[in-house]
Design a protein around this motif. Structure first.
Motif, PDB file in Angstrom:
ATOM      1  N   ASP A 667      62.553 -55.081  -6.052  1.00  0.00           N
ATOM      2  CA  ASP A 667      61.425 -54.260  -5.794  1.00  0.00           C
ATOM      3  C   ASP A 667      60.313 -54.573  -6.852  1.00  0.00           C
ATOM      4  OD1 ASP A 667      62.622 -52.745  -3.772  1.00  0.00           O
ATOM      5  OD2 ASP A 667      63.516 -51.099  -5.079  1.00  0.00           O
ATOM      6  N   TYR A 668      60.487 -55.169  -7.965  1.00  0.00           N
ATOM      7  CA  TYR A 668      59.475 -55.280  -8.796  1.00  0.00           C
ATOM      8  C   TYR A 668      58.443 -56.017  -8.030  1.00  0.00           C
ATOM      9  CZ  TYR A 668      57.330 -58.875 -12.194  1.00  0.00           C
ATOM     10  OH  TYR A 668      56.614 -59.625 -12.920  1.00  0.00           O
ATOM     11  N   GLU A 669      58.546 -56.629  -6.919  1.00  0.00           N
ATOM     12  CA  GLU A 669      57.534 -57.241  -6.074  1.00  0.00           C
ATOM     13  C   GLU A 669      56.819 -56.350  -5.471  1.00  0.00           C
ATOM     14  OE1 GLU A 669      56.820 -60.242  -6.528  1.00  0.00           O
ATOM     15  OE2 GLU A 669      58.596 -60.858  -7.437  1.00  0.00           O
ATOM     16  N   LYS A 670      57.383 -54.954  -5.458  1.00  0.00           N
ATOM     17  CA  LYS A 670      56.567 -53.988  -4.533  1.00  0.00           C
ATOM     18  C   LYS A 670      55.696 -53.093  -5.292  1.00  0.00           C
ATOM     19  CE  LYS A 670      60.453 -53.322  -1.268  1.00  0.00           C
ATOM     20  NZ  LYS A 670      61.348 -52.380  -0.668  1.00  0.00           N
ATOM     21  N   LEU A 671      55.507 -53.508  -6.783  1.00  0.00           N
ATOM     22  CA  LEU A 671      54.589 -52.568  -7.446  1.00  0.00           C
ATOM     23  C   LEU A 671      53.186 -53.480  -7.823  1.00  0.00           C
ATOM     24  CD1 LEU A 671      57.423 -51.558  -9.717  1.00  0.00           C
ATOM     25  CD2 LEU A 671      55.751 -49.874  -8.400  1.00  0.00           C
ATOM     26  N   TYR A 672      52.012 -52.532  -7.504  1.00  0.00           N
ATOM     27  CA  TYR A 672      50.771 -53.568  -7.609  1.00  0.00           C
ATOM     28  C   TYR A 672      49.820 -52.783  -8.316  1.00  0.00           C
ATOM     29  CZ  TYR A 672      52.796 -55.363  -3.243  1.00  0.00           C
ATOM     30  OH  TYR A 672      53.755 -56.037  -2.426  1.00  0.00           O
ATOM     31  N   ARG A 673      48.639 -53.461  -8.807  1.00  0.00           N
ATOM     32  CA  ARG A 673      47.680 -53.086  -9.836  1.00  0.00           C
ATOM     33  C   ARG A 673      47.318 -51.678  -9.499  1.00  0.00           C
ATOM     34  NH1 ARG A 673      42.669 -56.798 -10.482  1.00  0.00           N
ATOM     35  NH2 ARG A 673      41.728 -55.437  -8.985  1.00  0.00           N
ATOM     36  N   GLU A 674      46.936 -51.206  -8.413  1.00  0.00           N
ATOM     37  CA  GLU A 674      46.014 -50.016  -8.227  1.00  0.00           C
ATOM     38  C   GLU A 674      47.314 -49.024  -7.643  1.00  0.00           C
ATOM     39  OE1 GLU A 674      44.914 -52.755  -6.612  1.00  0.00           O
ATOM     40  OE2 GLU A 674      43.358 -53.185  -7.858  1.00  0.00           O
ATOM     41  N   ASP A 675      48.540 -49.198  -7.874  1.00  0.00           N
ATOM     42  CA  ASP A 675      49.520 -48.100  -7.289  1.00  0.00           C
ATOM     43  C   ASP A 675      49.448 -46.866  -8.375  1.00  0.00           C
ATOM     44  OD1 ASP A 675      50.704 -49.803  -5.759  1.00  0.00           O
ATOM     45  OD2 ASP A 675      52.225 -50.380  -6.422  1.00  0.00           O
ATOM     46  N   VAL A 676      49.741 -45.555  -7.545  1.00  0.00           N
ATOM     47  CA  VAL A 676      49.647 -44.546  -8.227  1.00  0.00           C
ATOM     48  C   VAL A 676      51.236 -43.903  -8.295  1.00  0.00           C
ATOM     49  CG1 VAL A 676      49.155 -41.968  -8.138  1.00  0.00           C
ATOM     50  CG2 VAL A 676      47.400 -43.771  -7.596  1.00  0.00           C
ATOM     51  N   ILE A 677      51.821 -43.819  -9.083  1.00  0.00           N
ATOM     52  CA  ILE A 677      53.316 -43.703  -9.526  1.00  0.00           C
ATOM     53  C   ILE A 677      53.696 -42.159  -9.806  1.00  0.00           C
ATOM     54  CG2 ILE A 677      55.419 -44.435 -10.448  1.00  0.00           C
ATOM     55  CD1 ILE A 677      52.649 -46.837 -10.921  1.00  0.00           C
ATOM     56  N   SER A 678      54.532 -41.658  -9.135  1.00  0.00           N
ATOM     57  CA  SER A 678      54.924 -40.233  -9.531  1.00  0.00           C
ATOM     58  C   SER A 678      56.323 -40.092  -9.415  1.00  0.00           C
ATOM     59  CB  SER A 678      54.362 -39.192  -8.360  1.00  0.00           C
ATOM     60  OG  SER A 678      53.036 -39.322  -8.582  1.00  0.00           O
ATOM     61  N   LEU A 679      57.107 -39.247 -10.472  1.00  0.00           N
ATOM     62  CA  LEU A 679      58.404 -39.091 -10.705  1.00  0.00           C
ATOM     63  C   LEU A 679      58.388 -37.407 -10.839  1.00  0.00           C
ATOM     64  CD1 LEU A 679      61.069 -39.145 -11.507  1.00  0.00           C
ATOM     65  CD2 LEU A 679      60.819 -39.227 -13.804  1.00  0.00           C
ATOM     66  N   GLU A 680      58.720 -37.070  -9.443  1.00  0.00           N
ATOM     67  CA  GLU A 680      58.790 -35.669  -9.254  1.00  0.00           C
ATOM     68  C   GLU A 680      60.045 -35.075  -9.874  1.00  0.00           C
ATOM     69  OE1 GLU A 680      58.084 -35.328  -5.370  1.00  0.00           O
ATOM     70  OE2 GLU A 680      55.887 -35.957  -5.396  1.00  0.00           O
ATOM     71  N   MET A 681      60.074 -33.633 -10.414  1.00  0.00           N
ATOM     72  CA  MET A 681      61.237 -33.094 -10.947  1.00  0.00           C
ATOM     73  C   MET A 681      61.988 -33.744 -11.909  1.00  0.00           C
ATOM     74  SD  MET A 681      60.986 -30.451  -9.145  1.00  0.00           S
ATOM     75  CE  MET A 681      62.434 -29.541  -9.540  1.00  0.00           C
ATOM     76  N   ILE A 682      61.092 -34.243 -12.940  1.00  0.00           N
ATOM     77  CA  ILE A 682      61.838 -35.169 -14.057  1.00  0.00           C
ATOM     78  C   ILE A 682      62.859 -34.288 -14.954  1.00  0.00           C
ATOM     79  CG2 ILE A 682      60.039 -34.694 -15.756  1.00  0.00           C
ATOM     80  CD1 ILE A 682      60.666 -37.377 -16.905  1.00  0.00           C
ATOM     81  N   GLU A 683      62.866 -33.135 -14.697  1.00  0.00           N
ATOM     82  CA  GLU A 683      63.917 -32.129 -15.383  1.00  0.00           C
ATOM     83  C   GLU A 683      65.104 -32.283 -14.880  1.00  0.00           C
ATOM     84  OE1 GLU A 683      60.964 -31.400 -13.809  1.00  0.00           O
ATOM     85  OE2 GLU A 683      60.797 -29.305 -13.714  1.00  0.00           O
ATOM     86  N   ASP A 684      65.209 -32.883 -13.593  1.00  0.00           N
ATOM     87  CA  ASP A 684      66.473 -33.098 -12.882  1.00  0.00           C
ATOM     88  C   ASP A 684      67.187 -34.318 -13.063  1.00  0.00           C
ATOM     89  OD1 ASP A 684      66.172 -30.552 -11.711  1.00  0.00           O
ATOM     90  OD2 ASP A 684      65.293 -31.410  -9.683  1.00  0.00           O
ATOM     91  N   ILE A 685      66.813 -34.969 -13.926  1.00  0.00           N
ATOM     92  CA  ILE A 685      67.421 -36.087 -14.589  1.00  0.00           C
ATOM     93  C   ILE A 685      68.769 -35.946 -14.919  1.00  0.00           C
ATOM     94  CG2 ILE A 685      67.322 -38.457 -15.741  1.00  0.00           C
ATOM     95  CD1 ILE A 685      64.508 -38.787 -15.359  1.00  0.00           C
ATOM     96  N   LYS A 686      69.690 -36.642 -14.690  1.00  0.00           N
ATOM     97  CA  LYS A 686      71.075 -36.493 -15.256  1.00  0.00           C
ATOM     98  C   LYS A 686      71.807 -37.738 -15.480  1.00  0.00           C
ATOM     99  CE  LYS A 686      70.864 -31.924 -14.223  1.00  0.00           C
ATOM    100  NZ  LYS A 686      70.691 -30.945 -15.215  1.00  0.00           N
ATOM    101  N   PRO A 687      72.809 -37.696 -16.554  1.00  0.00           N
ATOM    102  CA  PRO A 687      73.538 -38.736 -16.698  1.00  0.00           C
ATOM    103  C   PRO A 687      74.050 -39.306 -15.564  1.00  0.00           C
ATOM    104  CG  PRO A 687      73.936 -37.082 -18.412  1.00  0.00           C
ATOM    105  CD  PRO A 687      73.153 -36.572 -17.151  1.00  0.00           C
ATOM    106  N   GLY A 688      74.120 -40.796 -15.415  1.00  0.00           N
ATOM    107  CA  GLY A 688      74.597 -41.503 -14.183  1.00  0.00           C
ATOM    108  C   GLY A 688      74.048 -41.149 -12.725  1.00  0.00           C
ATOM    109  N   LYS A 689      72.860 -40.493 -12.813  1.00  0.00           N
ATOM    110  CA  LYS A 689      72.369 -40.333 -11.389  1.00  0.00           C
ATOM    111  C   LYS A 689      71.066 -41.107 -11.502  1.00  0.00           C
ATOM    112  CE  LYS A 689      75.346 -37.206 -10.328  1.00  0.00           C
ATOM    113  NZ  LYS A 689      76.343 -37.236  -9.198  1.00  0.00           N
ATOM    114  N   THR A 690      70.925 -41.604 -10.410  1.00  0.00           N
ATOM    115  CA  THR A 690      69.643 -42.714 -10.081  1.00  0.00           C
ATOM    116  C   THR A 690      68.430 -41.627 -10.097  1.00  0.00           C
ATOM    117  OG1 THR A 690      69.773 -42.437  -7.630  1.00  0.00           O
ATOM    118  CG2 THR A 690      70.741 -44.301  -8.778  1.00  0.00           C
ATOM    119  N   VAL A 691      67.345 -42.412 -10.274  1.00  0.00           N
ATOM    120  CA  VAL A 691      66.007 -41.819 -10.510  1.00  0.00           C
ATOM    121  C   VAL A 691      64.806 -42.513  -9.373  1.00  0.00           C
ATOM    122  CG1 VAL A 691      63.800 -41.321 -11.764  1.00  0.00           C
ATOM    123  CG2 VAL A 691      66.257 -41.530 -12.804  1.00  0.00           C
TER     124      VAL A 691
END
Length: 736
Positions: A667-691
Motif C-alpha cells: 500500500d506504500y505505492e498507493k499514496l501520492y503527492r496530491e492525496d487528501v488523507i482522513s482518519l475519521e473517529m480517531i477517538e475510537d482507536i483501541k489497543p490491538g485494533k487496526t486503523v
C-alpha cells in the motif's frame, strides 16, 4: 516465543536464569499479564549535552524539586574538531558558554552530577565511574548499551523517557526476547572485537535485533577484554536491539581493578556467581534463549563495513571487487580512530603498537590521521605509558576527548566536497554524518586496521598477506598488535571535571529571551479529532531514513535547546520518493519545490495538518527525540512506515504523533503527492485494533487503507492529551 518474561510474571521461572532474565527481574516495576510491555525501574540516568537540553526543558515544566534517581550530565557532543586539542576545547567553552551554564545550573538545582567539557565521552565516563554489575542504566544516547561489556544492562532512551525517569516513573519497554550469541574459539591475530560485532551486524542487519536483547556467552568470551566487550555491546545498537550484555568474569573484574572500583571488587565472588552463566545454559543454550546464533573466532575474517550502512560487510580480500562493483574509491583521504566505540586504553595501545612497528623502519602515516582518547583519564594514561608520543611521532593529530567527527562535529577544511573515502573506527557511516559531504564513503573497522590504512593510504591491503615497503626499499610485514592487558595497570582518576551536586531550589535557571541556543517549551496542544481530517502528504520518503536524515547533527547540534530553530533542519537528508531529490518536497500552496522544513512551516501557519510516509526501519540510529519533536512542532499528525526503529517509535508516541505501520506493505505505492488523507473517529482507536484511513486521490478515486499500531491504553492517553509530558504535568497539578 517470549518464554522468559511470561514465566517471570507467572512466577514459574525456570532455573537457572540468563543474565538478561536476572537483571530485568530484579528491576521489574510491574506489568499487565496480557500486555506486550513491561515496566522496569532504572538505577541511574545519564544524559549527554546535546540531548539533555530538551530533556531538562521538559523536566522544568513538571516543577519538581529534584530528580528521582541518580542522574549525570556529560558535555561531550558540542565540541567541534577544527584544530585539535586543546584549542578546540577553548573554542567550545566560548561558543557554547550559554548552554554549558544552563546545564550546570540545572545540575545544581536538581542535584545531578555534571561532567564538564573535556572530561570525556559519556560512555567511557560511565564505564570508569558508574558501572556496577547487575545495574540497569538508561541514557539519552543510543549507545548506552556500551556498559553491557561490564554486565550492566544499558538501554538508550528518548528525552521524554528520561523525563519519566527523573520524575520517578518506571521505564516501559516491549517485552524483549533474548538472543544468545555463542562465541566459539579464541580471538587473536588481526581479529578484533570490532570484527565480532560487524559479523553480528552482517547476520542480523540494522533491524534484525529489534525486540531483542543480545546476550553473549561461550568459550570465546574469555579472549575478549572488558572494553572489547563494550565495543560489541555498544554497536549492538546498530542492529536495533534494546540492549546487549556479557556475563561477569575475571576479565570484567580486571577492569574494576583498573578503575579501582572497590565497591565492586569487595563483592567480587558473589557478583561473579550471580551474573555468570550456569553450566546448564552453556550445555543447552537453545533451551534458555529465544534464539541462538554462533560466531566461531577461529573462522572469523578481518572486516570493514560500508560505505553507507554498518551492516554492509566486506572482507579484506574482497575490497577490490567490491570497489569495482559499487564504485567507491579504495584510496582514503584520512583515517580516524576513537568515538565511544573504540577509544579505550586497549584500543589506543593496539593502534600504538602498529604505529611503533612502522616508526622503527622510518614509516609514518601517509594520510591525515586523527585520534580521540575516550576520556581525560585515558589520555593521561596513554601519555604516561608513552603511546601518545608514539602516535604523534607517527603523524596523529590528537582531538579533544569528545565525540567530534563521529557526530558530525568536524569543520573539515581539506575536502569540503567531492568523492572520497574515509577509514574510521566509529559506529555509524550514514551519508553526510561525519563530514557533511554526501559523496564521502565511510568504512568502519578496528582501530588497528584504521592505523594500518593511514600508512597504506588505501583499503586494498591485507596485513595477513601483504607487505609494506620501507624508505630503504625493504619489505616489512606488520605483525598483529599485541594484546595489552589492563590487569596490572591502574587508571589514575583525575575527575577534575566532575561536580557532584545536591538539589538546591535556590539556584536560578535563566534563559535569555533573545537566545538562539535555548528556548523554553510550550506544551503541545491536546488531540483535536478535526485535525485528522483532510491531512496532506508532506513527503513520501524513499529508502533509508535514519534520525540523521530526519534531524541532522553536525552544525545543527548547537540548536538542540531551541525547538523552533532546530526545526529548520527537518528531513534535510530524506530522499523524496517522487523526485528522488534530497531534502525537498512539493509545496501544494505555491506549486513549486522547496526545502521540506519550509513547506512544513508554511502548512503549519496555514493550519494544514500533514503526514509523513516512509519505508523500513524509519528512525534508525540515534536516540535524538528532536526527530520526533520537530515534525510534531511543525504540524505532523501521523507518520506511516513499513516499520519503525524502537527508540524513535517511542519518541513519536511520547510526543503525541500517531505512528502507524502498513497492514499491507504494498500500500506504500498507493499514496501520492496530491492525496487528501482522513482518519475519521480517531477517538475510537483501541489497543490491538487496526486503523483505517480514507485516501482521496487527485483523480477523485478513493482508497481505504488499513494500518497497524502498537499503542497500549497509557500510550493512547499520551496521544489524547498531546504528549506524555502533558500527562505528567496533569497528574502533578492534581497532586498539588
Amino acid at each position: 516465543m517470549t518464554r522468559i518474561i511470561g514465566r517471570m510474571y507467572n512466577k514459574l521461572i525456570a532455573k537457572p536464569k540468563t543474565i538478561t532474565e536476572q537483571i530485568l527481574f530484579e528491576h521489574l516495576a510491574g506489568q499487565n499479564d496480557n500486555s506486550v510491555y513491561i515496566s522496569v525501574r532504572p538505577d541511574r540516568l545519564c544524559m549527554q549535552d546535546a540531548t539533555a537540553q530538551m530533556s531538562l526543558l521538559q523536566f522544568m515544566i513538571t516543577d519538581l524539586p529534584k530528580t528521582a534517581i541518580p542522574t549525570s550530565l556529560h558535555c561531550d557532543h558540542l565540541i567541534e574538531f577544527t584544530k585539535g586539542s586543546p584549542k578546540d576545547l577553548v573554542a567550545a567553552l566560548s561558543k557554547n558558554k550559554e548552554v554549558y551554564e544552563f546545564l550546570l545550573a540545572a545540575a545544581k538545582r536538581y542535584g545531578m552530577d555534571f561532567w564538564e567539557p573535556g572530561s570525556g565521552i559519556i560512555h567511557q565516563t560511565i564505564l570508569e565511574n558508574y558501572a556496577i554489575p547487575g545495574n540497569l542504566i538508561i541514557g539519552t544516547d543510543s549507545h548506552t548499551p556500551n556498559v553491557g561489556g561490564l554486565c550492566v544492562l544499558g538501554i538508550g532512551v528518548g528525552g521524554a523517557e528520561a523525563v519519566d525517569a527523573m520524575c520517578g516513573i518506571p521505564l516501559e519497554i516491549n517485552k524483549p526476547k533474548v538472543l544468545g550469541v555463542n562465541l566459539k574459539g579464541k580471538l587473536d591475530g588481526w581479529n578484533s572485537p570490532k570484527d565480532v560485532i560487524l559479523k553480528v551486524l552482517s547476520i542480523l542487519g540494522t533491524k534484525g535485533g529489534t525486540g531483542y536483547i543480545l546476550e553473549y556467552f561461550g568459550e570465546g568470551v574469555n579472549s575478549l577484554p572488558a572494553t572489547g566487550r563494550a565495543t560489541i555491546t555498544n554497536m549492538g545498537a546498530e542492529t536495533g536491539a534494546t540492549s546487549s550484555i556479557f556475563p561477569l568474569d575475571k576479565k570484567s573484574m580486571d577492569y574494576f581493578s583498573y578503575t579501582n572500583n572497590t565497591s565492586v571488587l569487595n563483592l567480587k565472588k558473589d557478583l561473579i556467581e550471580k551474573y555468570s552463566h550456569k553450566k546448564e545454559i552453556l550445555d543447552d543454550p537453545r533451551s534458555f534463549f529465544d534464539e541462538v546464533i554462533e560466531i566461531d573466532f577461529d573462522k572469523l575474517d578481518i572486516f570493514i563495513s560500508g560505505p553507507d550502512s554498518p551492516d554492509k560487510l566486506i572482507s579484506l580480500d574482497a575490497i577490490k571487487d567490491a570497489s569495482r562493483e559499487h564504485g567507491f574509491k579504495t584510496e582514503i583521504s584520512c583515517s580516524l580512530i576513537g568515538s565511544c566505540t573504540n577509544s579505550s586504553y586497549e584500543d589506543i595501545s593496539r593502534a600504538a603498537d602498529i604505529a611503533a612497528q612502522a616508526l622503527k623502519t622510518g614509516i609514518k602515516a601517509k594520510v591525515p590521521f586523527y585520534l580521540t582518547p575516550g576520556s581525560r583519564n585515558i589520555k593521561n594514561l596513554i601519555e604516561k605509558e608513552g603511546y601518545l608520543k608514539t602516535l604523534t611521532d607517527f603523524g596523529a593529530k590528537i582531538l579533544e576527548t569528545a565525540c567530534g567527527p563521529c557526530v558530525g562535529m568536524w569543520n573539515r577544511t581539506d575536502l569540503k566536497q567531492g568523492k572520497n573515502t574515509i577509514a574510521a573506527s566509529y559506529n555509524r557511516n550514514f551519508r553526510k554524518r561525519i563530514d557533511g559531504n554526501i559523496e564521502t564513503d565511510v568504512f568502519l573497522m578496528s582501530p588497528e586496521l584504521a592505523t594500518l590504512f593511514a600508512i597504506t593510504g588505501n583499503l586494498s591491503f591485507n596485513p595477513e598477506k601483504d607487505f609494506l615497503t620501507t624508505p630503504n626499499g625493504k619489505k616489512l610485514k606488520i605483525q598483529p598488535p599485541k594484546n595489552y592487558e589492563i590487569s596490572d595497570i591502574k587508571l589514575t582518576k583525575v575527575n577534575k571535571g566532575l561536580a557532584i551536586n545536591l538539589p538546591d531550589k535556590k539556584v536560578e535557571i535563566s534563559i535569555p529571551n533573545n537566545s538562539d541556543r535555548l528556548k523554553k517549551l510550550k506544551p503541545f496542544p491536546k488531540l483535536n479529532p478535526k485535525d485528522f481530517i483532510n491531512m496532506r502528504l508532506l513527503i513520501k520518503i524513499k529508502g533509508k531514513c535514519t534520525t540523521d536524515h530526519i534531524s541532522k547533527a553536525g552544525e545543527w547540534l548547537q540548536y538542540r535547546g531551541n525547538l523552533d530553530k532546530i526545526s529548520g533542519n527537518l528531513l534535510l537528508g530524506a530522499q523524496n520518493a517522487f523526485t528522488e531529490k534530497i531534502g525537498m518536497t512539493f509545496n501544494l500552496l505555491r506549486g513549486e519545490e522547496q526545502p521540506i522544513s519550509t513547506v512544513a512551516r508554511e502548512y503549519k501557519n496555514k493550519k494544514i495538518n500533514w503526514i509523513i510516509v516512509a519505508e523500513e526501519n524509519y528512525g534508525e540510529g540515534s536516540s535524538r527525540e528532536h526527530a520526533a519533536m520537530e515534525p510534531r512542532y511543525l504540524g505532523c499528525k501521523v507518520i506511516i512506515a513499513k516499520s519503525f526503529a524502537r527508540i524513535h517509535l517511542t519518541n513519536l508516541k511520547k510526543q503525541g504523533i500517531l505512528a502507524l505501520t502498513f497492514k499491507n506493505k504494498d500500500d506504500y505505492e498507493k499514496l501520492y503527492r496530491e492525496d487528501v488523507i482522513s482518519l475519521e473517529m480517531i477517538e475510537d482507536i483501541k489497543p490491538g485494533k487496526t486503523v483505517k484511513l480514507k485516501v482521496k486521490h487527485s483523480d477523485g478515486n478513493v482508497d481505504k487503507l488499513e494500518f497497524d499500531h502498537t499503542y497500549n491504553e497509557q500510550q493512547l492517553q499520551w496521544l489524547t492529551e498531546g504528549s506524555s509530558l502533558n500527562v505528567i504535568s496533569k497528574k502533578q497539578k492534581t497532586r498539588d
